[in-house]
Design a protein around this motif. Structure first.
Motif, PDB file in Angstrom:
ATOM      1  N   ALA A  82       0.838  -1.208   0.000  1.00 17.85           N
ATOM      2  CA  ALA A  82       0.000   0.000   0.000  1.00 17.85           C
ATOM      3  C   ALA A  82       0.868   1.251   0.000  1.00 17.85           C
ATOM      4  O   ALA A  82       1.980   1.252   0.542  1.00 17.85           O
ATOM      5  CB  ALA A  82      -0.909   0.009   1.227  1.00 17.85           C
ATOM      6  N   ALA A  83       0.337   2.316  -0.580  1.00 19.66           N
ATOM      7  CA  ALA A  83       1.030   3.600  -0.554  1.00 19.66           C
ATOM      8  C   ALA A  83       0.949   4.173   0.857  1.00 19.66           C
ATOM      9  O   ALA A  83      -0.133   4.251   1.436  1.00 19.66           O
ATOM     10  CB  ALA A  83       0.401   4.566  -1.544  1.00 19.66           C
ATOM     11  N   VAL A  84       2.109   4.546   1.412  1.00 21.49           N
ATOM     12  CA  VAL A  84       2.145   5.175   2.730  1.00 21.49           C
ATOM     13  C   VAL A  84       2.516   6.653   2.624  1.00 21.49           C
ATOM     14  O   VAL A  84       2.327   7.413   3.564  1.00 21.49           O
ATOM     15  CB  VAL A  84       3.082   4.445   3.712  1.00 21.49           C
ATOM     16  CG1 VAL A  84       2.543   3.050   4.012  1.00 21.49           C
ATOM     17  CG2 VAL A  84       4.505   4.386   3.203  1.00 21.49           C
ATOM     18  N   ARG A 109       2.336   9.050   9.663  1.00 28.14           N
ATOM     19  CA  ARG A 109       2.951  10.365   9.862  1.00 28.14           C
ATOM     20  C   ARG A 109       3.964  10.300  11.001  1.00 28.14           C
ATOM     21  O   ARG A 109       3.953   9.388  11.806  1.00 28.14           O
ATOM     22  CB  ARG A 109       1.867  11.409  10.124  1.00 28.14           C
ATOM     23  CG  ARG A 109       1.035  11.605   8.860  1.00 28.14           C
ATOM     24  CD  ARG A 109      -0.036  12.630   8.959  1.00 28.14           C
ATOM     25  NE  ARG A 109      -0.716  12.677   7.652  1.00 28.14           N
ATOM     26  CZ  ARG A 109      -1.904  13.182   7.462  1.00 28.14           C
ATOM     27  NH1 ARG A 109      -2.556  13.729   8.460  1.00 28.14           N
ATOM     28  NH2 ARG A 109      -2.434  13.167   6.265  1.00 28.14           N
ATOM     29  N   ARG A 110       4.855  11.265  11.028  1.00 24.49           N
ATOM     30  CA  ARG A 110       5.907  11.396  12.046  1.00 24.49           C
ATOM     31  C   ARG A 110       6.995  10.326  11.881  1.00 24.49           C
ATOM     32  O   ARG A 110       7.680   9.979  12.818  1.00 24.49           O
ATOM     33  CB  ARG A 110       5.341  11.373  13.470  1.00 24.49           C
ATOM     34  CG  ARG A 110       4.120  12.227  13.689  1.00 24.49           C
ATOM     35  CD  ARG A 110       4.230  13.582  14.252  1.00 24.49           C
ATOM     36  NE  ARG A 110       5.327  13.868  15.117  1.00 24.49           N
ATOM     37  CZ  ARG A 110       6.003  15.007  15.053  1.00 24.49           C
ATOM     38  NH1 ARG A 110       5.698  15.909  14.163  1.00 24.49           N
ATOM     39  NH2 ARG A 110       6.979  15.237  15.892  1.00 24.49           N
ATOM     40  N   GLY A 112       9.072  10.695   8.989  1.00 19.11           N
ATOM     41  CA  GLY A 112       9.987  11.312   8.037  1.00 19.11           C
ATOM     42  C   GLY A 112       9.700  10.961   6.589  1.00 19.11           C
ATOM     43  O   GLY A 112      10.520  11.212   5.707  1.00 19.11           O
ATOM     44  N   LEU A 113       8.524  10.386   6.328  1.00 15.64           N
ATOM     45  CA  LEU A 113       8.205   9.952   4.974  1.00 15.64           C
ATOM     46  C   LEU A 113       7.991  11.121   4.014  1.00 15.64           C
ATOM     47  O   LEU A 113       8.416  11.057   2.853  1.00 15.64           O
ATOM     48  CB  LEU A 113       6.989   9.030   4.982  1.00 15.64           C
ATOM     49  CG  LEU A 113       7.154   7.739   5.786  1.00 15.64           C
ATOM     50  CD1 LEU A 113       5.867   6.937   5.772  1.00 15.64           C
ATOM     51  CD2 LEU A 113       8.327   6.920   5.279  1.00 15.64           C
ATOM     52  N   ALA A 114       7.338  12.173   4.460  1.00 14.84           N
ATOM     53  CA  ALA A 114       7.133  13.332   3.589  1.00 14.84           C
ATOM     54  C   ALA A 114       8.477  13.953   3.214  1.00 14.84           C
ATOM     55  O   ALA A 114       8.694  14.340   2.056  1.00 14.84           O
ATOM     56  CB  ALA A 114       6.228  14.364   4.245  1.00 14.84           C
ATOM     57  N   ARG A 115       9.370  14.040   4.174  1.00 10.17           N
ATOM     58  CA  ARG A 115      10.708  14.570   3.881  1.00 10.17           C
ATOM     59  C   ARG A 115      11.415  13.688   2.862  1.00 10.17           C
ATOM     60  O   ARG A 115      12.088  14.172   1.962  1.00 10.17           O
ATOM     61  CB  ARG A 115      11.526  14.680   5.175  1.00 10.17           C
ATOM     62  CG  ARG A 115      12.935  15.169   4.960  1.00 10.17           C
ATOM     63  CD  ARG A 115      12.943  16.606   4.413  1.00 10.17           C
ATOM     64  NE  ARG A 115      14.275  17.008   4.010  1.00 10.17           N
ATOM     65  CZ  ARG A 115      14.652  17.194   2.742  1.00 10.17           C
ATOM     66  NH1 ARG A 115      13.813  17.030   1.757  1.00 10.17           N
ATOM     67  NH2 ARG A 115      15.874  17.565   2.463  1.00 10.17           N
ATOM     68  N   ARG A 116      11.251  12.378   2.995  1.00 14.98           N
ATOM     69  CA  ARG A 116      11.855  11.462   2.025  1.00 14.98           C
ATOM     70  C   ARG A 116      11.247  11.653   0.642  1.00 14.98           C
ATOM     71  O   ARG A 116      11.959  11.674  -0.363  1.00 14.98           O
ATOM     72  CB  ARG A 116      11.686  10.015   2.488  1.00 14.98           C
ATOM     73  CG  ARG A 116      12.328   9.028   1.548  1.00 14.98           C
ATOM     74  CD  ARG A 116      12.322   7.623   2.090  1.00 14.98           C
ATOM     75  NE  ARG A 116      12.768   6.703   1.057  1.00 14.98           N
ATOM     76  CZ  ARG A 116      12.476   5.419   1.037  1.00 14.98           C
ATOM     77  NH1 ARG A 116      11.780   4.878   2.032  1.00 14.98           N
ATOM     78  NH2 ARG A 116      12.894   4.652   0.062  1.00 14.98           N
ATOM     79  N   VAL A 117       9.931  11.805   0.569  1.00 16.62           N
ATOM     80  CA  VAL A 117       9.266  12.041  -0.713  1.00 16.62           C
ATOM     81  C   VAL A 117       9.823  13.312  -1.358  1.00 16.62           C
ATOM     82  O   VAL A 117      10.157  13.327  -2.543  1.00 16.62           O
ATOM     83  CB  VAL A 117       7.733  12.133  -0.543  1.00 16.62           C
ATOM     84  CG1 VAL A 117       7.065  12.719  -1.779  1.00 16.62           C
ATOM     85  CG2 VAL A 117       7.148  10.759  -0.223  1.00 16.62           C
ATOM     86  N   VAL A 118       9.914  14.389  -0.587  1.00 14.06           N
ATOM     87  CA  VAL A 118      10.423  15.654  -1.121  1.00 14.06           C
ATOM     88  C   VAL A 118      11.851  15.467  -1.631  1.00 14.06           C
ATOM     89  O   VAL A 118      12.191  15.914  -2.732  1.00 14.06           O
ATOM     90  CB  VAL A 118      10.328  16.776  -0.060  1.00 14.06           C
ATOM     91  CG1 VAL A 118      11.088  18.019  -0.498  1.00 14.06           C
ATOM     92  CG2 VAL A 118       8.864  17.119   0.207  1.00 14.06           C
ATOM     93  N   ALA A 119      12.704  14.793  -0.869  1.00 11.44           N
ATOM     94  CA  ALA A 119      14.088  14.572  -1.292  1.00 11.44           C
ATOM     95  C   ALA A 119      14.156  13.733  -2.570  1.00 11.44           C
ATOM     96  O   ALA A 119      14.951  14.024  -3.475  1.00 11.44           O
ATOM     97  CB  ALA A 119      14.879  13.903  -0.167  1.00 11.44           C
ATOM     98  N   GLU A 120      13.333  12.705  -2.665  1.00  8.82           N
ATOM     99  CA  GLU A 120      13.300  11.864  -3.868  1.00  8.82           C
ATOM    100  C   GLU A 120      12.830  12.674  -5.075  1.00  8.82           C
ATOM    101  O   GLU A 120      13.384  12.547  -6.173  1.00  8.82           O
ATOM    102  CB  GLU A 120      12.378  10.654  -3.665  1.00  8.82           C
ATOM    103  CG  GLU A 120      12.825   9.681  -2.602  1.00  8.82           C
ATOM    104  CD  GLU A 120      13.958   8.752  -3.032  1.00  8.82           C
ATOM    105  OE1 GLU A 120      14.376   8.780  -4.214  1.00  8.82           O
ATOM    106  OE2 GLU A 120      14.435   7.997  -2.162  1.00  8.82           O
TER     107      GLU A 120
END
Length: 177
Positions: A82-84, A109-110, A112-120
């Protein structure tokens, strides 16, 4: 950064694969994207539902093709099928990508996944030849504002002003390369 893999890549990760969710590049019509867009609609509705049409406009403002190579990209972080987390970019101008649809599932959430998405997304945009990233977030999304500031984005608005008086909050970042 992770090597981007298509959505139909084998599910078995190699022994040296990074721990945590795997990055998958998909099209906007991929089945794993439907729950992402549905959750974004709920989230936007909760925050901006008092503004008629804003949710529909935000989620349908751009043709899906704008989020496909060579000028765009949509990626998911996938865990247990699933997409997280997810995010996309589209062409803003010849040298600038615009980030859109940055999302993390509420139960993830919490981490660091959004930060990883932004970096990718930044790495993929740089590899595609973009030199800058532009984005906007809504005034009722303080966690997004914090994310972009922490990720080195320069606000294009007065940080001391009440966000509700500004409207969409624009940010910009120069990419290395």
């Amino acid at each position: 950064m992770t090597t981007l893999q298509p959505a139909d890549a084998p599910a078995d990760a190699p022994a040296d694969a990074p721990a945590g969710p795997q990055v998958r590049v998909v099209g906007m019509r991929h089945p794993l994207v439907r729950p992402v867009l549905a959750d974004l609609a709920v989230e936007y509705g909760r925050r901006y539902g008092h503004l008629p049409g804003v949710v529909e406009r935000e989620l349908t403002a751009y043709p899906v093709e704008e989020f496909e190579p060579p000028h765009g990209l949509l990626l998911l972080l996938v865990e247990d099928g699933a997409a997280v987390a997810a995010g996309a970019y589209r062409r803003h101008d010849a040298r600038t990508a615009e980030l859109k649809r940055i999302w993390t599932h509420p139960r993830h959430r919490r981490r660091g996944l959004a930060r990883r998405v932004v970096a990718e997304l930044e790495a993929a945009a740089a590899a595609a030849g973009y030199r800058h990233v532009h984005l906007t977030t809504g005034p009722r999304q303080p966690e997004a504002r914090h994310l972009y500031l922490a990720a080195g984005y320069a606000p294009r608005f007065d940080l001391s002003a009440d966000p509700e008086t500004i409207g969409p909050l624009p940010f910009r970042k120069d990419l290395l390369g």
